[in-house]
Scaffold this active site. Sequence first.
Site, PDB file in Angstrom:
ATOM      1  N   ASP A 182       0.817  -1.160  -0.007  1.00 14.33           N
ATOM      2  CA  ASP A 182      -0.150  -0.047  -0.118  1.00 14.33           C
ATOM      3  C   ASP A 182       0.828   1.186  -0.105  1.00 14.33           C
ATOM      4  OD1 ASP A 182       0.990   0.188   2.639  1.00 14.33           O
ATOM      5  OD2 ASP A 182      -0.867  -0.976   3.554  1.00 14.33           O
ATOM      6  N   ARG A 224       0.996   6.875  -0.085  1.00 20.20           N
ATOM      7  CA  ARG A 224       0.254   5.915   0.785  1.00 20.20           C
ATOM      8  C   ARG A 224      -1.103   5.884   0.205  1.00 20.20           C
ATOM      9  NH1 ARG A 224      -2.566   2.700   2.911  1.00 20.20           N
ATOM     10  NH2 ARG A 224      -2.276   1.723   5.153  1.00 20.20           N
ATOM     11  N   ASP A 281      -5.463  -1.541   3.289  1.00 21.60           N
ATOM     12  CA  ASP A 281      -4.323  -1.897   4.443  1.00 21.60           C
ATOM     13  C   ASP A 281      -3.828  -3.349   3.845  1.00 21.60           C
ATOM     14  OD1 ASP A 281      -2.618  -2.191   6.383  1.00 21.60           O
ATOM     15  OD2 ASP A 281      -4.474  -2.847   7.675  1.00 21.60           O
ATOM     16  N   THR A 282      -2.745  -3.376   3.684  1.00 19.44           N
ATOM     17  CA  THR A 282      -1.977  -4.548   3.162  1.00 19.44           C
ATOM     18  C   THR A 282      -1.153  -5.298   4.195  1.00 19.44           C
ATOM     19  OG1 THR A 282      -0.101  -3.689   2.039  1.00 19.44           O
ATOM     20  CG2 THR A 282      -2.001  -4.063   0.602  1.00 19.44           C
ATOM     21  N   GLU A 316       1.944  -6.634   6.465  1.00 21.11           N
ATOM     22  CA  GLU A 316       3.050  -6.086   6.605  1.00 21.11           C
ATOM     23  C   GLU A 316       4.456  -7.005   6.397  1.00 21.11           C
ATOM     24  OE1 GLU A 316       4.060  -3.104   7.764  1.00 21.11           O
ATOM     25  OE2 GLU A 316       1.993  -2.498   8.399  1.00 21.11           O
ATOM     26  N   ARG A 318       3.791  11.194   4.014  1.00 17.58           N
ATOM     27  CA  ARG A 318       3.591  10.583   2.783  1.00 17.58           C
ATOM     28  C   ARG A 318       2.285  11.232   2.206  1.00 17.58           C
ATOM     29  NH1 ARG A 318       3.004   4.485   5.417  1.00 17.58           N
ATOM     30  NH2 ARG A 318       1.431   5.608   6.542  1.00 17.58           N
TER      31      ARG A 318
END
Length: 267
Positions: free
Chosen positions: A40, A54, A59-60, A62, A105
Site C-alpha cells: 500500500d 500511501r 491496508d495490506t 506487513e 506521505r
Amino acid sequence: MKLFKFFIAMILLLFLLPEHKGEAVSSKYTVKYVSVVDGDTAVVKLNNKAIKIRLLLIDTPESKDPRKPVQPYAIEAARYLENYMRYGKLQIQYDNGGKLDKYGRHLVYLYSNGKLVNNEMVRYGYARVGYIYSQRYYLNVLKKSENNAKQKRLKIWSIKGYVNPYGEGFVYKTSSKPTYTTTNRNVTRLTSTTKPNTTTPSRKGYPTSRYKSGAPRVLANCTEVKKYYPYGITDSHVSYQTKFDRDHDRMGCEAPGVQYQSWMVNN
C-alpha cells in the site's frame, strides 16, 4: 401567479439536479514509477520530485516492520502493486481532506492506465479496506469489492481469522499461523504445517491474468493482445482495457466460446 410558479419550478429543479462532487477529489496528476515499498506504499516522481505515496482506504499485510515476521500475502501484494505501476500510465488523485499523513506521505488514489489501483488491490484479495483518515470518497466502491473478495475467499480472505474483524491489520494465531522464512526482505518462502493457498497452474486455451515477460504493458488493439496472449486476457491483467472487452464479460480479446471463471484470476 406566474412568477410564483416560476420560483416553485426553480426550487424543484435544484432538488432534482445531481449532487455536485467536483471538489470532493482533486484533479489527477501524472506521476512516474520509482519503486514499491509494500502493498500500500510506493515512491513516485511528481514534477521530477520523488514523493512517497500511501494508497487511501486500503491496508495490506506487513513485510517491512522489523518487529514482525513477514505476514502472509505481504510479498504477493507488493508484487501485484508493482505489476500495475512499473509500466502503466500512472496518475494520483487527492481526496478532500489533508494531502499528507504524519509521516509526510502523500495520501492518494492511484490510477494505472485509468484503473483505480486502490480498488484493484481490494478486489483481488491483496488488501482489506482500512482507514484512519477522513478521506473516504471511494469508500463504498471499495467496500463492495471487499465483500466480493471475502465471499470468494481470495488471498487474505483464504486464511480463517487472518483479517482483523475489530479494526486495522491482520491477526496471527499461533496454532495455525503460516510462517515465512526469508533470506532477505524481497525473497520469501512459505513454510507451514497448514496447506497454503495454491495458485492454479496456467491453462492453455484460456485467457490469462499473468504478464508475459518482454511484452509491452500497453497494447493498442486485439491484434497486439493476441500477438503476446493468443487466448486473450482477463480484467485482472495489467494490459487489460475496457475497449478489449466489448461484451463486458471480464475477458478481453478472448478465444471463441470461452466463459469467464474465477480461477482465471490466477491463470
